[in-house]
Design an enzyme around this catalytic site. Sequence first.
Site, short mmCIF file in Angstrom:
data_model
loop_
_atom_site.label_atom_id
_atom_site.label_comp_id
_atom_site.label_asym_id
_atom_site.label_seq_id
_atom_site.Cartn_x
_atom_site.Cartn_y
_atom_site.Cartn_z
N TYR A 352 -0.31 -5.37 -3.06
CA TYR A 352 -0.66 -4.69 -1.82
C TYR A 352 -2.18 -4.62 -1.69
CZ TYR A 352 -0.03 -1.01 1.82
OH TYR A 352 -0.02 -0.28 2.99
N CYS A 353 -2.70 -5.11 -0.56
CA CYS A 353 -4.12 -5.03 -0.24
C CYS A 353 -4.95 -5.68 -1.36
CB CYS A 353 -4.51 -3.58 0.01
SG CYS A 353 -6.19 -3.35 0.66
N VAL A 354 -5.93 -4.94 -1.94
CA VAL A 354 -6.81 -5.54 -2.95
C VAL A 354 -6.04 -5.98 -4.19
CG1 VAL A 354 -8.87 -4.35 -2.15
CG2 VAL A 354 -7.38 -3.24 -3.81
N GLY A 356 -3.20 -7.39 -4.00
CA GLY A 356 -2.70 -8.70 -3.61
C GLY A 356 -3.75 -9.77 -3.79
N PHE A 381 1.35 -7.80 0.59
CA PHE A 381 1.30 -6.81 1.67
C PHE A 381 -0.14 -6.71 2.15
CE2 PHE A 381 5.02 -4.00 -0.10
CZ PHE A 381 5.91 -5.01 0.17
#
Length: 619
Positions: A352-354, A356, A381
């Site tokens: 998710y986000c960073v 990812g 994500f």
Amino acid sequence: MPERQDPFATLFDMQAEAMREMFGRFAGTVNDPAEADLGQWTEAAEQLRTMWLDFVQERMAGGGDPANPLDPAHWMQMAQGWARSAPFDPAAAQRMMADGMELWQNLAGAMLNTGGESAGEDDREKPALPRQDRRFSDPAWREHPAYLLLHQTYLMLADHFTRAAKEIDGVPEEQKGQLTLATQAMLDAMSPDNFIATNPAVLKRTVETSGQNLVKGMQHLIADLQRGQLTHTDAEAFTLGENLAATPGKVVHETPLYQLIQYNPATPDVLAVPLVIFPPWINRFYILDLTPAKSFIKWAVDQGLSVFVVSWKSADASTKDVVWDDYIRAQIDAIDHVRARLDVPAVHSIGYCVAGTTLAATLAILARRGEADKVASATFFTAQVDFEKAGELRSFIDGTQLEMIGKLSPDGYLDGRYMAATFNALRGKDLIWNYVVNNYLLGEDYPAFDLLHWNGDVTNLPAKWHGDYLRDLYRDNKLVVPDALEADGTPIDLARIETPAFVQAGRDDHIAPAESVWRTTRHFRGDTTFVLAGSGHIAGVVNPPAANKYQYWTGDSAAPSLEAFVEGAREHPGSWWPHWFEWLQQRDDARVPAKGKRKPGGRGDKVIEDAPGRYVKMR
């Protein structure tokens, strides 16, 4: 017909008269002005004075907090630095003056000629205003010509200044973005609803409560100044492990950087391939385990997945040397631990986000080492790997800003309150000034809102890695350059990634813009599926099917651009979660009994503690 008056000459007289009239009108609805209890007002004034003096004396005695993110000086320095690059545009100024004259003459003149909207006209349909904004939705903003003229003038000026910043010539795009952000921040701060004297709804509340709204607001303000953070929600409404982060499970592994949580199965059989979730290391993991009705983790467990999640430790002085290599090693360690614990060859993964972004680097390293088969699939994500179109956050990464951030981390870690303040500043109208008015001026009680509770539960960041991340990825965009970066002694080349990937973006995401996330599909070699979700960075992800909110789009993931994808995409109502789960089962739908170590903490299984664990509670 009365003689037409010059709106420029009458504006300030109207404002002063409006304040007198508002106090008289509002007081008349509560007390007889002649019999008003001045003692209540005196008591309120003394309470305000005493609270503020006590706070100031306490701060002086304690030396204050030099690293208080609520200190306006930090943000004023940033805004002033951006504003110095703005040349004067005479044409824009002339257009603004012309529009201002037209607005004031038409709106103020009409109000002067009709004498305003009296109480007897309340049942009559009010004419549409030139500009609409929910900050001025209270009827009090239309009840007197001065307040009507004031807020409409502000909105007109705000439109002009914002457009001028976006359209200015002769300024590099990076500086233009900084100027636009600084202009919007200053305009949000200058809105007339933020001040007692120019907010009729606050004046009305003040009279109704004999000033007790301001007393309560002062209590809120002082509490926020003491903690160095704006409060959005009732801090007593939620308890981790009870009504947030409450999905049952155990901490089954721990390192100095993270804890690994395994959740209890909810079905007799589970998918043979387990799922490992890597949440952002800039936030608490329970964004994916909010209240049970919103929890992605609970929903995934209910579908028959063996779910593991990483809970990152908030940085402190002991993590001053932590860099990206450590987070990549942590992801590989978590993958290997789950494989060994359940005796499986591979895992599904989510970043998710960073996290990812970090997962992409991890996959590239595993591919280079010949170990790509450890990960059966990777889901992203709202994660970016190509930062050329990374949006508004790029305004915080020039040399001046990086230098300032470095000075804020004298002990080797960045106080998480600064990160929270930065994200709040990107949406200042909604996440700062809305609460200034409600909490400090109106004196309203804090709401109980799980998402805002999570938003305020900040995490500190290792300063060295945070600086490298901003420079190497956001500013220099090195991750998409083959072998420009390395970690743990291995060069990173995203083109080596053949792991099946599911890439989700939020249509209205201002942190990881959809166009930026879309570019991930261009850098992986393997089969990649792209889904565009309605809403933004949080609500676009945390969208349980039962809520029946928003929508998502599927289409040609090999399209040449996001625009081309959208043109040919098919819209689906509701949550994209079931679509993702169907995609996951297409990779491997084999199931096994939920027994043995699939049930953490069973007979002979040594675990550390109950979920959500200690790390998520560390500040």
